[in-house]
Design an enzyme around this catalytic site. Structure first.
Site, PDB file in Angstrom:
ATOM      1  N   GLU A 230       8.794   3.771  14.309  1.00 21.73           N
ATOM      2  CA  GLU A 230       9.744   3.386  13.273  1.00 21.73           C
ATOM      3  C   GLU A 230      10.008   5.139  12.942  1.00 21.73           C
ATOM      4  O   GLU A 230       8.993   5.900  13.281  1.00 21.73           O
ATOM      5  CB  GLU A 230       8.923   2.999  12.156  1.00 21.73           C
ATOM      6  CG  GLU A 230       9.127   1.454  12.063  1.00 21.73           C
ATOM      7  CD  GLU A 230       8.362   1.209  10.736  1.00 21.73           C
ATOM      8  OE1 GLU A 230       9.290   0.258  10.573  1.00 21.73           O
ATOM      9  OE2 GLU A 230       7.402   1.218  10.323  1.00 21.73           O
TER      10      GLU A 230
ATOM     11  N   ASN B  73       1.032  -1.421  -0.132  1.00 25.19           N
ATOM     12  CA  ASN B  73       0.277   0.033  -0.156  1.00 25.19           C
ATOM     13  C   ASN B  73       0.753   1.207  -0.331  1.00 25.19           C
ATOM     14  O   ASN B  73       0.672   1.823  -0.797  1.00 25.19           O
ATOM     15  CB  ASN B  73      -0.741   0.230   1.056  1.00 25.19           C
ATOM     16  CG  ASN B  73       0.164   0.165   2.602  1.00 25.19           C
ATOM     17  OD1 ASN B  73       0.545  -0.561   2.404  1.00 25.19           O
ATOM     18  ND2 ASN B  73      -1.420   0.044   3.948  1.00 25.19           N
TER      19      ASN B  73
ATOM     20  N   CYS C 101      -3.136   1.415   7.156  1.00 29.52           N
ATOM     21  CA  CYS C 101      -3.776   0.884   8.400  1.00 29.52           C
ATOM     22  C   CYS C 101      -3.522   2.498   9.367  1.00 29.52           C
ATOM     23  O   CYS C 101      -4.831   1.980  10.366  1.00 29.52           O
ATOM     24  CB  CYS C 101      -2.389   0.111   9.031  1.00 29.52           C
ATOM     25  SG  CYS C 101      -0.453   0.805   8.464  1.00 29.52           S
TER      26      CYS C 101
ATOM     27  N   GLU D  67       5.039  -3.618  12.699  1.00 32.59           N
ATOM     28  CA  GLU D  67       3.908  -2.860  12.533  1.00 32.59           C
ATOM     29  C   GLU D  67       2.645  -3.072  12.094  1.00 32.59           C
ATOM     30  O   GLU D  67       2.822  -3.673  10.670  1.00 32.59           O
ATOM     31  CB  GLU D  67       4.257  -1.367  11.678  1.00 32.59           C
ATOM     32  CG  GLU D  67       4.109   0.078  11.294  1.00 32.59           C
ATOM     33  CD  GLU D  67       2.096   0.162  10.513  1.00 32.59           C
ATOM     34  OE1 GLU D  67       1.145  -0.663  11.084  1.00 32.59           O
ATOM     35  OE2 GLU D  67       3.017   0.305   9.864  1.00 32.59           O
TER      36      GLU D  67
END
Length: 489
Positions: A470, A159, A292, A258
């Protein structure tokens, strides 16, 4: 203007191992499709397990010299790569739109976002510190060193095919770690183009190795169990993340995960509705909802719910759907047929349980949509809590709205999920905003804003949304080990 054909022609299609472009063992390839048409764009090398081992061999061989490489020079490589990404933004955006589907404006925004991770970590490379202190009893000294974790394994999603790569590669390079990266098979071209840019920027051979493959498990599991890699970083579904954590336990690898999200978007009666609708459009429609961080559960307080829903439906209904490379298009296709089928099923389930379709609710029909995986921007109201979309990620352009009465009810609804990536809160009451921010069980909160991602800020979730962070000043910590040297005096 540059054509898709010319961009595809100059984009590498082979594996990148040890600084060389090589075909997959046995000449294996797979097709990359345009999700707006269903047509094949090109074929890309399909890495075998043996190719994966060769890539890990190259990363392991390059690790000692790269760890000793001057931090300033590591940072300069990232800085040059940042500049190359910025210079080539139009071609890279067209490439991304072709393989992933998002509109060109969104692709350009992602390239800019991706490049910023390289700029940020180019500056962090020279900020790696340590410590020195006197032992409490005064008879010794403690010297604290921070050293590279070692060779890393990266798995990135489709994505955000460029940004999810630079978010991992940037801190790894800055910290002195080599890596093997497996991009999503739907979108390998952006990562292959990025590898070429890093090579041009002066990255030594073997520091980054790219192995596209259809069979992710077949390729990655042997590398995880090999024992020479010391860290894995994955962005993707919670289900896959769980499996990778299990596999990583055997060699006690450092893990950064993640994972999935099911973000609540809370609008209180006192919210500025113009800002709330703007925020909802950002939080819901970034990347066609295939994120997400997407606002999947929108809760509006009773006093403004009807007006908020009306305004949001008006904005959603005005969006132009089509091929991402066409002028004026704001919503591209979903990634594939499976993704569209899931969105269709989730909407049908919600409607069957009593939800009302205000706008959209089906795939668009007519010229320009044949063969592509399009779904109309959709707003649902009266979505019940037992609908599947209340617990499952939608990953599409669907905004489900439910009503709440009190602040406590809003908090309970928001936290009623296994996920904990991000929440959004719209209120003009600062005290309420702080109470909600503290009470929400998520790793990030967007307070009166619909986007939280920033290379200079830590990104990550809690509960089943992942481990580690991150970006930001903490992003490089994930790639550093702390070593104590105890000194007798």
């Amino acid at each position: 203007m540059t054509s898709v054909e010319s961009v595809l022609k100059k984009t590498p299609k082979d594996l990148f191992i040890g600084g060389r472009w090589v075909p997959a063992s046995g000449g294996r390839t797979f097709d990359v499709d345009d999700p707006a048409t269903g047509e094949v764009l090109c074929s890309v090398a399909d890495a075998t397990p043996a190719d994966g081992v060769a890539a890990l061999d190259a990363a392991v061989a390059a690790q000692p010299a790269w760890a000793a490489h001057p931090p300033r020079e590591r940072g300069e490589i990232l800085r040059r790569a940042f500049e190359l990404l910025t210079t080539r933004i139009d071609d890279l955006a067209l490439l991304m739109t072709s393989e992933m589907g998002k509109p060109l404006a969104d692709s350009r925004a992602e390239i800019t976002y991706a490049a910023e991770f390289f700029r940020w970590f180019s500056e962090e490379a020279v900020r790696i510190d340590g410590g020195y202190q006197v032992a409490p009893n005064g008879t010794g000294r403690f010297l604290v060193m921070r050293q590279p974790v070692g060779p890393c394994l990266f798995v990135t999603p489709w994505n955000f095919p460029m940004a999810m790569g630079t978010r991992k590669i940037g801190p790894a390079i800055a910290a002195g770690c080599t890596s093997v990266i497996k991009p999503a098979h739907q979108t390998p071209l952006s990562m292959l183009a990025l590898a070429e840019i890093l090579q041009e920027a002066g990255l030594p051979d073997g520091v980054l190795n790219v192995v596209p493959a259809v069979g992710a498990g077949e390729l990655m599991e042997p590398l995880i169990r090999d024992g020479r890699a010391r860290k894995i970083s994955f962005t993707g579904s919670t289900a896959v993340g769980r499996r990778l954590i299990e596999q990583s336990a055997e060699q006690v690898l450092r893990v950064s995960m993640e994972l999935g999200g099911n973000a609540p978007f809370l609008v209180f009666d006192d919210a500025d509705l113009d800002k709330a609708v703007d925020g909802a459009m950002l939080a819901k429609m970034r990347n066609m909802g295939e994120a997400c961080t997407a606002a999947n559960r929108i809760y509006a307080q009773a006093g403004i719910a009807e007006e908020f829903g009306r305004r949001l439906a008006e904005r959603m209904g005005a969006l132009r759907v089509g091929h991402g490379a066409a002028d004026g298009v704001q919503v591209g296709p979903l990634i594939d047929a499976k993704a569209r089928t899931k969105v269709t099923e989730l909407v049908s389930d919600a409607v069957d349980r009593g939800a009302k379709v205000v706008i959209g609710g089906k795939a668009p029909e007519g010229d320009g949509y044949d063969g592509g995986y399009f779904y109309s921007p959709t707003v649902l109201t009266d979505v019940p809590t037992d609908a599947r979309m209340a617990t499952e990620e939608i990953f599409g352009p669907v905004a489900p709205i439910s009503v709440f009465q009190t602040e406590q009810e809003a908090l309970e609804l928001a936290n009623d999920t296994e996920y904990g990536l991000v929440s959004y809160v719209f209120t003009t009451d600062l005290a309420r905003g702080l109470r909600m921010s503290e009470g929400l069980e998520t790793g990030m909160v967007g307070l009166n804003q619909g986007i939280v991602s920033n290379p200079a800020a830590p990104f990550g979730g809690v509960k089943h949304s992942g481990l580690g962070r991150e970006g930001g000043s903490t992003g490089i910590d994930e790639f550093l080990e702390t070593k104590l040297v105890a000194i007798a005096t």
